[in-house]
Scaffold this active site. Structure first.
Site, mmCIF file in Angstrom:
data_model
loop_
_atom_site.group_PDB
_atom_site.id
_atom_site.type_symbol
_atom_site.label_atom_id
_atom_site.label_comp_id
_atom_site.label_asym_id
_atom_site.label_seq_id
_atom_site.Cartn_x
_atom_site.Cartn_y
_atom_site.Cartn_z
ATOM 1 C CG HIS A 1 -3.124 -5.932 -14.109
ATOM 2 N ND1 HIS A 1 -4.145 -5.833 -13.187
ATOM 3 C CD2 HIS A 1 -2.228 -6.792 -13.568
ATOM 4 C CE1 HIS A 1 -3.874 -6.604 -12.137
ATOM 5 N NE2 HIS A 1 -2.715 -7.190 -12.351
ATOM 6 N NE ARG B 1 2.455 -11.317 -19.174
ATOM 7 C CZ ARG B 1 3.700 -11.729 -19.330
ATOM 8 N NH1 ARG B 1 3.978 -12.635 -20.252
ATOM 9 N NH2 ARG B 1 4.672 -11.258 -18.580
ATOM 10 C CB SER C 1 -1.914 -16.841 -14.708
ATOM 11 O OG SER C 1 -1.657 -15.469 -14.932
ATOM 12 C CB CYS C 2 1.416 -14.297 -10.924
ATOM 13 S SG CYS C 2 0.587 -14.069 -9.345
ATOM 14 N N GLY D 1 -15.119 -8.288 -2.275
ATOM 15 C CA GLY D 1 -14.462 -7.510 -3.310
ATOM 16 C C GLY D 1 -15.407 -7.111 -4.425
ATOM 17 N NE ARG E 1 -18.195 0.574 -3.414
ATOM 18 C CZ ARG E 1 -18.164 1.716 -2.733
ATOM 19 N NH1 ARG E 1 -16.999 2.217 -2.343
ATOM 20 N NH2 ARG E 1 -19.283 2.349 -2.422
ATOM 21 N N GLY E 2 -14.556 -4.312 -7.138
ATOM 22 C CA GLY E 2 -13.482 -4.514 -8.099
ATOM 23 C C GLY E 2 -14.000 -5.055 -9.424
ATOM 24 C CG MET E 3 -12.542 -6.232 -13.990
ATOM 25 S SD MET E 3 -11.113 -6.089 -15.089
ATOM 26 C CE MET E 3 -9.868 -7.020 -14.173
ATOM 27 C CB VAL E 4 -12.829 -10.267 -10.214
ATOM 28 C CG1 VAL E 4 -13.377 -11.668 -9.981
ATOM 29 C CG2 VAL E 4 -11.629 -10.319 -11.145
ATOM 30 C CE LYS F 1 -4.877 -13.520 -5.178
ATOM 31 N NZ LYS F 1 -6.260 -13.430 -4.651
#
Length: 313
Positions: free
Chosen positions: A180, A210, A109-110, A11, A13-16, A141
């Site tokens: 988000h 949040r 966290s969900c 992953g 290319r994603g933010m994380v 998750k």
């Protein structure tokens, strides 16, 4: 992790994932393996098996996932469950088969019950009903956490899990249909400023609380845990402080420079009333975040401005 170790960032290319790559490169890890989704469909069991057999990474950061905000989670429930289960199953199982030294699974966290006591301690997992709007993603998750625990117990794998709070930062997704709350607000306020709109409509009441963690702080924490932590229990990653969605909106509005009004559409869902992570365990291990929210939003807005043409209508 040895400086010459082969590290696979799923992953990237994603933010994380991109934050992880930046962090690893900053620490002079040069043998980093990545694949785009076009090059490797992580939902494809055979393709992932062949990738691991060929590359045989020493360490794996599992940051690949199908993600989105309240609307996307609620509308594409089957996809969020199926895609994330497939990605996790394939990477975790093939990490075991090819003898990966250590794997980190990144959750969310969900995973915690909707009405769990605050702040959220790691022990609260599976103690109540999940928030309905993102239940499929949360179940995926939770399954990933339990897979890492089970592969550790049955096969002796050093697979660890980390649960980040709400994230934001460079390479975030600013698509209004599936992003988000924080990046969606950045885009909404920017477009309203450019177009001279008198008000911006936002979902819910603005009352939910949040917590927000900058992606570069998450990456720093992940690399820190990969080097220092070998426990079975997953670890919360966050800042230990929260903010109301209303106050967040005011902060982003000020950062963007929008001067119009805010209209709250109370016919839309708020989601979970509060989500604040208890980060006592992580702090006791010697790690703490660096970015405060105001600075982080400024950085993220600059990132959006660099990509604004991609989102032009």
């Amino acid at each position: 992790m040895e400086s010459t170790a082969k590290i696979y960032v799923a992953g990237h290319r994603g933010m994380v994932g991109s934050a992880l790559v930046r962090r690893l490169q900053a620490e002079r890890y040069e043998n980093i393996v990545v694949r785009t989704s076009r090059e490797l469909d992580l939902r494809n069991q055979q393709a992932v098996s062949e990738f691991f057999e060929t590359e045989r990474p020493d360490y794996v950061f599992l940051a690949a996932a199908k993600v989105g905000g309240i609307m996307a989670n609620n509308v594409y429930r089957a996809e969020f469950l199926y895609d994330n289960l497939q990605i996790q199953n394939n990477i975790i199982h093939n990490s075991y088969l090819t003898g990966v030294k250590k794997l980190m699974f990144l959750g969310s966290s969900c995973i915690y019950p909707k009405m769990a006591p605050q702040p959220l301690k790691e022990d609260y997992l599976l103690t109540g009903t999940l928030e309905y709007t993102n239940e499929p993603y949360a179940i995926a998750k939770i399954t990933g956490i339990k897979m890492c625990e089970s592969y550790r117990k049955q096969y002796g794998c050093n697979f660890i899990s980390a649960m980040p709070t709400n994230l934001y930062g460079p390479n975030d997704n600013y698509d209004l249909n599936n992003s988000h709350v924080l990046p969606a607000m950045i885009r909404k306020f920017h477009e309203a400023k450019v177009e001279g709109k008198p008000f911006v409509e936002l979902w819910g009441t603005g009352s939910p609380l949040r917590e927000f963690l900058h992606a570069d702080d998450l990456a720093d924490a992940c690399v820190y845990l990969m080097k220092t932590y070998d426990g079975e229990q997953f670890v919360n990653i966050g800042v230990g402080e929260d903010i109301s969605i209303k106050n967040l909106a005011e902060l982003i509005k000020e950062t963007v420079g929008y001067e119009g009004a805010l209209h709250w559409n109370t016919d839309k869902p708020d989601g979970t009333p509060r989500k604040l992570m208890d980060v006592g365990r992580l702090h006791s291990m010697g790690w703490k975040h660096k970015y405060d929210l105001e600075e982080g939003i400024r950085i993220t807005y600059q990132d959006f401005l660099s990509k604004v043409e991609e989102y032009a209508v």
